[in-house]
Motif scaffolding. Structure first.
Motif: not given
Length: 306
Positions: A237-241
């Motif tokens: 999953e994409a990293v939440k920034i």
């Protein structure tokens, strides 16, 4: 990994513009210069990998007595790249990248280098390539460097070098997808993956894996990334920034991290995970090289956002 990382670079200068709109066919519009930065996706990846601790050597052809060449070489050296194999010529045209921006959206026009094929007669470049642990480049750069048969690269593979390719291309040349399939590791964004599938006449992963590619990493922005390998796939999953400041170079950071971790013995899962963190880390900074960090600093960032 035995040996060093060789990047066959196709380096360029990125020129940024602010535009009023992304044009349709026949339109005209204003473009306001915002400045220049060192660029080229292969050089970006090499510099990022060097900051992660990899031994990176660069093969590139630059224009003689050109301020842009001076900036490129200075940046390479400042980031620890071995520039011993750079070549220069008065008949060389350095590459350029025109990056048109509206807010956080961008459209990129690549103006490729023009230079002679590398002279292989004295054996120096052949020896250099043959002692590489991994060679990283683009298909069209390999063609411009060695001709479409890319014999020096295939010879290096026979001597044990791995071949990793950034799969960015329009794939209008049907030979490009065949050359891509010669790689051990392939990196694609979703759009390039779709073009590979169209050129191959089947799912890109099926075509590439059947022809011997070991890993295919496909990035898809906020939808995360997937690594295909013989026998299966892994999704991250994409990293939440907090905010995406600039995504330019995120794919280059991704590839550099994946190769650094995977070639040093990490699992595909761990390598994909760290590649995802590297791409996210890059998005917090302006410019393709704005997020340079060490391996330890990226691991600390991963722990922060895990």
């Amino acid at each position: 990994m035995n040996g060093y990382m060789t990047i066959i670079a196709g380096s360029d200068i990125d020129t940024y513009y602010k535009v009023e709109s992304f044009l349709q066919e026949g339109d005209a519009g204003m473009a306001f210069p915002l400045g220049e930065k060192v660029g080229g996706c292969i050089l970006n990846t090499g510099i990022i990998a060097a900051n992660f601790g990899m031994d990176v050597k660069v093969l590139d052809y630059l224009r003689e007595d050109d301020p842009g060449s001076d900036l490129l070489v200075r940046t390479m050296k400042e980031n620890g790249l071995d520039t011993s194999y750079l070549r220069y010529g008065k008949d060389v045209e350095n590459g350029r990248c025109l990056i048109m921006t509206i807010g956080k959206e961008k459209c990129i026009y690549v103006i490729p280098q023009k230079h002679p094929l590398y002279d292989m007669d004295d054996g120096k470049i052949s020896s250099f390539l043959n002692h590489s642990g991994v060679i990283y480049s683009l298909v069209h750069v390999l063609y411009e460097s060695f001709g479409k048969d890319i014999k020096p690269i295939l010879d290096a593979k026979k001597n044990g070098a791995l071949l990793a390719l950034d799969g960015s291309s329009q794939y209008q040349d049907p030979d490009e997808v065949k050359t891509l399939a010669l790689a051990d590791h392939v990196f694609l964004n979703k759009q390039s993956y779709q073009r590979v599938s169209e050129a191959a006449g089947e799912e890109g992963k099926d075509y590439l894996l059947r022809n011997g590619v070991k890993t295919i990493c496909v990035t898809d922005g906020s939808r995360g990334s997937t690594c295909y390998y013989p026998g299966g796939s892994i999704h991250e999953e994409a990293v939440k920034i907090p905010e995406v400041i600039d995504s330019t170079g995120a794919g280059d950071s991704f590839a550099a991290a994946f190769l650094t971790w995977h070639l040093s013995g990490s699992s595909l899962q761990e390598s994909l995970k760290m590649a995802s963190y590297a791409g996210a880390h890059k998005c917090l900074y302006e410019g393709a090289l704005g997020a340079l960090c060490t391996k330890e600093e990226l691991e600390a960032f991963a722990r922060q956002y895990e």
